[in-house]
Write a protein that holds these residues in place. Sequence first.
Motif, PDB file in Angstrom:
ATOM      1  N   LEU A 157     -21.534   0.877   3.896  1.00 24.44           N
ATOM      2  CA  LEU A 157     -20.645   0.608   2.723  1.00 24.44           C
ATOM      3  C   LEU A 157     -21.630   0.768   1.376  1.00 24.44           C
ATOM      4  O   LEU A 157     -21.112   1.144   0.521  1.00 24.44           O
ATOM      5  CB  LEU A 157     -20.439  -0.876   2.809  1.00 24.44           C
ATOM      6  CG  LEU A 157     -19.233  -1.501   3.745  1.00 24.44           C
ATOM      7  CD1 LEU A 157     -19.213  -2.941   3.895  1.00 24.44           C
ATOM      8  CD2 LEU A 157     -18.125  -0.653   3.785  1.00 24.44           C
ATOM      9  N   PHE A 208     -16.647   4.954   0.990  1.00 20.52           N
ATOM     10  CA  PHE A 208     -15.707   4.212   1.844  1.00 20.52           C
ATOM     11  C   PHE A 208     -14.512   3.405   0.998  1.00 20.52           C
ATOM     12  O   PHE A 208     -14.965   2.783   0.304  1.00 20.52           O
ATOM     13  CB  PHE A 208     -16.146   3.470   3.020  1.00 20.52           C
ATOM     14  CG  PHE A 208     -17.005   4.327   4.194  1.00 20.52           C
ATOM     15  CD1 PHE A 208     -15.926   4.602   5.062  1.00 20.52           C
ATOM     16  CD2 PHE A 208     -18.258   4.359   4.227  1.00 20.52           C
ATOM     17  CE1 PHE A 208     -16.912   5.423   6.021  1.00 20.52           C
ATOM     18  CE2 PHE A 208     -18.733   4.840   4.942  1.00 20.52           C
ATOM     19  CZ  PHE A 208     -18.120   5.581   6.185  1.00 20.52           C
ATOM     20  N   SER A 209     -13.500   3.850   1.199  1.00 20.25           N
ATOM     21  CA  SER A 209     -12.130   3.047   0.417  1.00 20.25           C
ATOM     22  C   SER A 209     -11.762   1.788   1.026  1.00 20.25           C
ATOM     23  O   SER A 209     -11.102   0.973   0.342  1.00 20.25           O
ATOM     24  CB  SER A 209     -11.165   4.140   0.160  1.00 20.25           C
ATOM     25  OG  SER A 209     -11.488   5.129  -0.431  1.00 20.25           O
ATOM     26  N   CYS A 210     -12.116   1.731   2.380  1.00 15.86           N
ATOM     27  CA  CYS A 210     -11.765   0.457   2.907  1.00 15.86           C
ATOM     28  C   CYS A 210     -12.616   0.148   4.300  1.00 15.86           C
ATOM     29  O   CYS A 210     -13.288   1.199   4.742  1.00 15.86           O
ATOM     30  CB  CYS A 210     -10.479   0.218   3.236  1.00 15.86           C
ATOM     31  SG  CYS A 210      -9.517  -0.633   4.261  1.00 15.86           S
ATOM     32  N   ALA A 251     -19.412  -6.091   1.485  1.00 11.80           N
ATOM     33  CA  ALA A 251     -18.101  -5.298   0.956  1.00 11.80           C
ATOM     34  C   ALA A 251     -17.971  -5.834  -0.509  1.00 11.80           C
ATOM     35  O   ALA A 251     -17.106  -4.906  -1.015  1.00 11.80           O
ATOM     36  CB  ALA A 251     -17.013  -5.974   2.060  1.00 11.80           C
ATOM     37  N   THR A 297     -19.845  -3.702  -3.070  1.00  7.82           N
ATOM     38  CA  THR A 297     -19.786  -2.445  -2.976  1.00  7.82           C
ATOM     39  C   THR A 297     -18.013  -2.137  -3.264  1.00  7.82           C
ATOM     40  O   THR A 297     -17.756  -1.182  -3.377  1.00  7.82           O
ATOM     41  CB  THR A 297     -19.793  -1.570  -1.726  1.00  7.82           C
ATOM     42  OG1 THR A 297     -19.141  -2.347  -0.501  1.00  7.82           O
ATOM     43  CG2 THR A 297     -21.358  -1.503  -1.566  1.00  7.82           C
ATOM     44  N   THR A 324     -15.485  -2.973  -1.675  1.00  5.87           N
ATOM     45  CA  THR A 324     -14.804  -2.370  -0.649  1.00  5.87           C
ATOM     46  C   THR A 324     -13.880  -3.278   0.236  1.00  5.87           C
ATOM     47  O   THR A 324     -14.244  -4.368   0.759  1.00  5.87           O
ATOM     48  CB  THR A 324     -15.869  -1.907   0.569  1.00  5.87           C
ATOM     49  OG1 THR A 324     -16.805  -1.192   0.092  1.00  5.87           O
ATOM     50  CG2 THR A 324     -15.047  -0.864   1.647  1.00  5.87           C
TER      51      THR A 324
END
Length: 261
Positions: free
Chosen positions: A148, A153-155, A182, A185, A187
Amino acid sequence: MEPLITANYHTHSKYCKHADGESEEYAQAAVDSGMKELGFSDHTPYPFPEGYYSSFRMYPKEMKDYIADVLRCREAFADKLEIHLGYEVEYYPRHFEALIKGLTAAECDYIILGQHFTNNEYDGEYSGEGTEDEGKLKLYVDQVSEALETGLFSCLCHPELIHFTGPDEIYKEHMTRLVKAAIKTETPLEINLRGLKFRSHYPDALFMQIAGSLGADFIIGVDAHEPGDLHPGREYKEALELAEKYGLHLIDRLKLKKPAV
Ligand SMILES: [Zn+2]
Ligand SMILES: [Zn+2]
Protein backbone atom coordinates in the motif's frame (compact mmCIF):
# COMPACT_ATOMS: atom_id res chain seq x y z
CA MET A 1 -36.71 -1.25 -4.93
CA GLU A 2 -33.60 -3.41 -5.11
CA PRO A 3 -30.49 -1.30 -4.65
CA LEU A 4 -28.30 -1.10 -7.73
CA ILE A 5 -24.57 -1.60 -7.90
CA THR A 6 -23.21 1.21 -10.04
CA ALA A 7 -19.59 0.18 -10.52
CA ASN A 8 -17.43 -2.90 -10.18
CA TYR A 9 -13.66 -2.89 -10.46
CA HIS A 10 -12.98 -6.53 -9.58
CA THR A 11 -13.68 -8.66 -12.65
CA HIS A 12 -11.78 -11.66 -14.00
CA SER A 13 -11.71 -13.14 -17.50
CA LYS A 14 -11.03 -16.42 -19.24
CA TYR A 15 -7.31 -15.58 -19.37
CA CYS A 16 -6.73 -16.56 -15.73
CA LYS A 17 -7.79 -20.16 -16.55
CA HIS A 18 -10.35 -20.37 -13.72
CA ALA A 19 -12.99 -17.86 -14.88
CA ASP A 20 -15.56 -18.38 -17.64
CA GLY A 21 -17.13 -16.26 -20.33
CA GLU A 22 -16.11 -13.75 -22.96
CA SER A 23 -15.27 -10.17 -21.98
CA GLU A 24 -18.29 -8.96 -23.98
CA GLU A 25 -20.56 -11.16 -21.86
CA TYR A 26 -19.20 -9.57 -18.68
CA ALA A 27 -19.74 -6.11 -20.15
CA GLN A 28 -23.29 -6.97 -21.21
CA ALA A 29 -24.05 -8.38 -17.74
CA ALA A 30 -22.74 -5.16 -16.17
CA VAL A 31 -25.02 -3.10 -18.42
CA ASP A 32 -27.99 -5.36 -17.58
CA SER A 33 -27.24 -4.83 -13.88
CA GLY A 34 -27.41 -1.07 -14.36
CA MET A 35 -23.68 -0.47 -13.86
CA LYS A 36 -22.04 2.62 -15.26
CA GLU A 37 -18.43 1.49 -14.79
CA LEU A 38 -16.75 -1.88 -15.19
CA GLY A 39 -13.11 -2.54 -14.46
CA PHE A 40 -11.46 -5.71 -15.71
CA SER A 41 -8.85 -6.79 -13.19
CA ASP A 42 -7.70 -10.23 -14.15
CA HIS A 43 -4.85 -11.93 -12.30
CA THR A 44 -1.72 -10.23 -13.48
CA PRO A 45 0.86 -12.00 -15.65
CA TYR A 46 3.86 -12.25 -13.34
CA PRO A 47 7.36 -12.44 -14.79
CA PHE A 48 8.42 -15.51 -12.81
CA PRO A 49 11.77 -17.23 -13.04
CA GLU A 50 12.36 -19.51 -15.99
CA GLY A 51 10.48 -22.79 -15.72
CA TYR A 52 7.72 -21.75 -13.28
CA TYR A 53 4.22 -21.34 -14.70
CA SER A 54 1.42 -20.10 -12.48
CA SER A 55 -1.80 -22.04 -12.92
CA PHE A 56 -4.23 -19.25 -12.01
CA ARG A 57 -3.17 -16.24 -14.07
CA MET A 58 -2.53 -15.35 -17.70
CA TYR A 59 0.91 -16.13 -19.04
CA PRO A 60 2.96 -13.05 -19.96
CA LYS A 61 2.57 -13.92 -23.64
CA GLU A 62 -1.25 -13.79 -23.28
CA MET A 63 -1.24 -10.24 -21.96
CA LYS A 64 -1.58 -8.68 -25.41
CA ASP A 65 -4.74 -10.73 -26.07
CA TYR A 66 -6.24 -9.66 -22.74
CA ILE A 67 -5.51 -6.02 -23.50
CA ALA A 68 -6.93 -6.29 -27.03
CA ASP A 69 -10.05 -7.96 -25.61
CA VAL A 70 -10.72 -5.27 -23.03
CA LEU A 71 -10.03 -2.44 -25.48
CA ARG A 72 -12.36 -3.99 -28.04
CA CYS A 73 -15.03 -4.20 -25.34
CA ARG A 74 -14.44 -0.62 -24.34
CA GLU A 75 -15.13 0.47 -27.90
CA ALA A 76 -18.15 -1.75 -28.41
CA PHE A 77 -19.80 -0.54 -25.18
CA ALA A 78 -18.59 3.07 -25.34
CA ASP A 79 -22.08 4.58 -25.16
CA LYS A 80 -23.31 2.36 -22.31
CA LEU A 81 -20.45 1.62 -19.97
CA GLU A 82 -17.13 3.07 -18.91
CA ILE A 83 -14.62 0.20 -19.14
CA HIS A 84 -11.24 0.20 -17.41
CA LEU A 85 -8.26 -2.03 -17.99
CA GLY A 86 -6.69 -3.28 -14.80
CA TYR A 87 -5.08 -6.18 -12.99
CA GLU A 88 -5.39 -7.89 -9.61
CA VAL A 89 -1.84 -7.99 -8.34
CA GLU A 90 -0.03 -9.71 -5.49
CA TYR A 91 2.86 -7.93 -3.90
CA TYR A 92 5.71 -10.38 -4.41
CA PRO A 93 8.71 -8.28 -3.34
CA ARG A 94 11.23 -10.21 -5.46
CA HIS A 95 9.30 -9.68 -8.70
CA PHE A 96 7.14 -6.63 -8.11
CA GLU A 97 9.30 -4.00 -9.74
CA ALA A 98 9.70 -5.96 -12.95
CA LEU A 99 5.97 -6.59 -12.98
CA ILE A 100 5.03 -2.92 -12.68
CA LYS A 101 7.53 -2.01 -15.39
CA GLY A 102 5.92 -4.56 -17.71
CA LEU A 103 2.37 -3.43 -16.93
CA THR A 104 3.04 0.24 -17.40
CA ALA A 105 5.05 -0.31 -20.58
CA ALA A 106 1.97 -1.98 -22.04
CA GLU A 107 -1.45 -0.72 -21.04
CA CYS A 108 -2.85 -0.40 -17.55
CA ASP A 109 -5.43 1.97 -16.02
CA TYR A 110 -5.23 0.67 -12.44
CA ILE A 111 -4.19 -2.20 -10.21
CA ILE A 112 -5.86 -3.67 -7.15
CA LEU A 113 -4.04 -5.59 -4.45
CA GLY A 114 -5.01 -9.18 -3.66
CA GLN A 115 -2.32 -10.75 -1.49
CA HIS A 116 -3.12 -14.40 -2.24
CA PHE A 117 0.36 -15.48 -1.17
CA THR A 118 3.03 -13.95 1.01
CA ASN A 119 6.52 -13.70 -0.53
CA ASN A 120 5.38 -15.45 -3.73
CA GLU A 121 3.50 -18.52 -4.83
CA TYR A 122 6.33 -20.93 -5.61
CA ASP A 123 8.09 -20.81 -2.24
CA GLY A 124 5.73 -18.72 -0.12
CA GLU A 125 2.51 -19.36 1.84
CA TYR A 126 -1.09 -19.30 0.62
CA SER A 127 -2.83 -16.59 2.64
CA GLY A 128 -6.26 -18.25 2.83
CA GLU A 129 -5.10 -21.36 4.71
CA GLY A 130 -6.28 -21.43 8.35
CA THR A 131 -3.38 -20.73 10.72
CA GLU A 132 -2.76 -19.95 14.36
CA ASP A 133 0.75 -18.76 13.57
CA GLU A 134 1.16 -15.09 14.48
CA GLY A 135 4.27 -14.96 12.28
CA LYS A 136 2.18 -15.68 9.19
CA LEU A 137 -0.39 -13.05 10.12
CA LYS A 138 2.38 -10.53 10.76
CA LEU A 139 4.08 -11.26 7.44
CA TYR A 140 0.79 -10.86 5.57
CA VAL A 141 0.10 -7.51 7.23
CA ASP A 142 3.71 -6.36 6.73
CA GLN A 143 3.65 -7.14 3.03
CA VAL A 144 0.17 -5.69 2.44
CA SER A 145 1.21 -2.49 4.25
CA GLU A 146 4.45 -2.29 2.26
CA ALA A 147 2.47 -2.74 -0.94
CA LEU A 148 0.00 0.00 0.00
CA GLU A 149 2.88 2.33 0.83
CA THR A 150 3.99 2.18 -2.81
CA GLY A 151 0.89 4.26 -3.54
CA LEU A 152 0.23 2.22 -6.68
CA PHE A 153 -2.95 0.41 -5.66
CA SER A 154 -6.50 1.68 -6.16
CA CYS A 155 -8.07 -0.78 -3.72
CA LEU A 156 -7.26 -3.66 -1.36
CA CYS A 157 -9.29 -6.76 -2.26
CA HIS A 158 -10.50 -9.20 0.36
CA PRO A 159 -8.23 -7.63 3.01
CA GLU A 160 -9.05 -10.42 5.44
CA LEU A 161 -8.00 -13.22 3.06
CA ILE A 162 -5.46 -14.12 5.77
CA HIS A 163 -7.25 -16.76 7.80
CA PHE A 164 -5.94 -16.38 11.33
CA THR A 165 -7.58 -18.74 13.81
CA GLY A 166 -5.59 -17.69 16.90
CA PRO A 167 -6.62 -15.23 19.65
CA ASP A 168 -8.72 -12.20 18.71
CA GLU A 169 -6.35 -9.77 20.47
CA ILE A 170 -3.48 -10.78 18.21
CA TYR A 171 -5.67 -10.54 15.10
CA LYS A 172 -6.84 -7.14 16.25
CA GLU A 173 -3.33 -5.85 16.85
CA HIS A 174 -2.06 -6.72 13.38
CA MET A 175 -5.20 -5.97 11.40
CA THR A 176 -5.34 -2.54 13.05
CA ARG A 177 -1.94 -1.91 11.44
CA LEU A 178 -3.31 -3.00 8.08
CA VAL A 179 -6.37 -0.75 8.33
CA LYS A 180 -4.23 2.21 9.38
CA ALA A 181 -1.95 1.66 6.36
CA ALA A 182 -5.03 1.67 4.12
CA ILE A 183 -6.34 4.89 5.66
CA LYS A 184 -2.94 6.58 5.49
CA THR A 185 -2.51 5.74 1.82
CA GLU A 186 -6.18 6.45 1.02
CA THR A 187 -6.74 2.94 -0.26
CA PRO A 188 -10.34 1.71 0.04
CA LEU A 189 -10.91 -1.78 1.45
CA GLU A 190 -13.18 -4.23 -0.30
CA ILE A 191 -16.26 -6.07 0.86
CA ASN A 192 -15.77 -9.11 -1.33
CA LEU A 193 -18.97 -10.59 -2.74
CA ARG A 194 -17.27 -13.82 -3.80
CA GLY A 195 -16.58 -14.52 -0.14
CA LEU A 196 -20.28 -14.05 0.55
CA LYS A 197 -21.24 -16.18 -2.45
CA PHE A 198 -19.24 -19.16 -1.19
CA ARG A 199 -19.66 -18.45 2.54
CA SER A 200 -15.91 -18.14 2.87
CA HIS A 201 -14.00 -16.99 6.00
CA TYR A 202 -14.25 -13.43 4.67
CA PRO A 203 -15.79 -10.87 5.02
CA ASP A 204 -14.80 -11.23 8.67
CA ALA A 205 -16.87 -9.75 11.52
CA LEU A 206 -13.93 -8.74 13.72
CA PHE A 207 -12.11 -7.20 10.78
CA MET A 208 -15.14 -5.10 9.86
CA GLN A 209 -15.50 -4.03 13.47
CA ILE A 210 -11.90 -2.82 13.52
CA ALA A 211 -12.08 -1.08 10.14
CA GLY A 212 -15.49 0.40 10.88
CA SER A 213 -14.34 1.94 14.14
CA LEU A 214 -11.22 3.41 12.49
CA GLY A 215 -13.32 4.91 9.69
CA ALA A 216 -11.77 3.24 6.65
CA ASP A 217 -13.43 3.56 3.24
CA PHE A 218 -15.06 0.46 1.80
CA ILE A 219 -16.06 -0.44 -1.73
CA ILE A 220 -18.15 -3.45 -2.71
CA GLY A 221 -16.28 -5.72 -5.15
CA VAL A 222 -17.95 -8.54 -7.04
CA ASP A 223 -14.77 -10.51 -7.82
CA ALA A 224 -16.63 -11.87 -10.85
CA HIS A 225 -15.43 -15.19 -12.28
CA GLU A 226 -18.42 -15.60 -14.62
CA PRO A 227 -20.71 -13.02 -16.25
CA GLY A 228 -23.67 -14.05 -14.04
CA ASP A 229 -21.70 -12.89 -10.97
CA LEU A 230 -22.39 -9.35 -12.10
CA HIS A 231 -26.01 -9.80 -10.99
CA PRO A 232 -25.12 -10.16 -7.31
CA GLY A 233 -28.59 -10.07 -5.73
CA ARG A 234 -28.28 -11.93 -2.43
CA GLU A 235 -24.58 -11.14 -1.86
CA TYR A 236 -25.01 -7.45 -2.60
CA LYS A 237 -27.87 -7.18 -0.15
CA GLU A 238 -25.80 -8.96 2.52
CA ALA A 239 -22.86 -6.61 1.90
CA LEU A 240 -25.11 -3.60 2.47
CA GLU A 241 -26.39 -5.17 5.68
CA LEU A 242 -22.82 -5.76 6.89
CA ALA A 243 -21.89 -2.17 6.10
CA GLU A 244 -24.86 -1.00 8.11
CA LYS A 245 -24.15 -3.37 11.01
CA TYR A 246 -20.47 -2.43 11.36
CA GLY A 247 -20.84 1.24 10.50
CA LEU A 248 -18.63 0.94 7.41
CA HIS A 249 -18.12 4.02 5.29
CA LEU A 250 -19.17 2.88 1.82
CA ILE A 251 -18.08 4.55 -1.38
CA ASP A 252 -19.52 3.49 -4.74
CA ARG A 253 -16.77 4.64 -7.09
CA LEU A 254 -12.98 4.20 -6.93
CA LYS A 255 -10.56 6.95 -7.77
CA LEU A 256 -8.42 4.93 -10.12
CA LYS A 257 -4.68 5.47 -9.86
CA LYS A 258 -2.70 4.83 -13.00
CA PRO A 259 0.46 3.07 -11.85
CA ALA A 260 3.74 4.48 -13.07
CA VAL A 261 7.40 3.73 -12.47
ZN1 LIG B 1 -8.44 -12.29 -5.28
ZN1 LIG C 1 -10.19 -11.61 -7.71
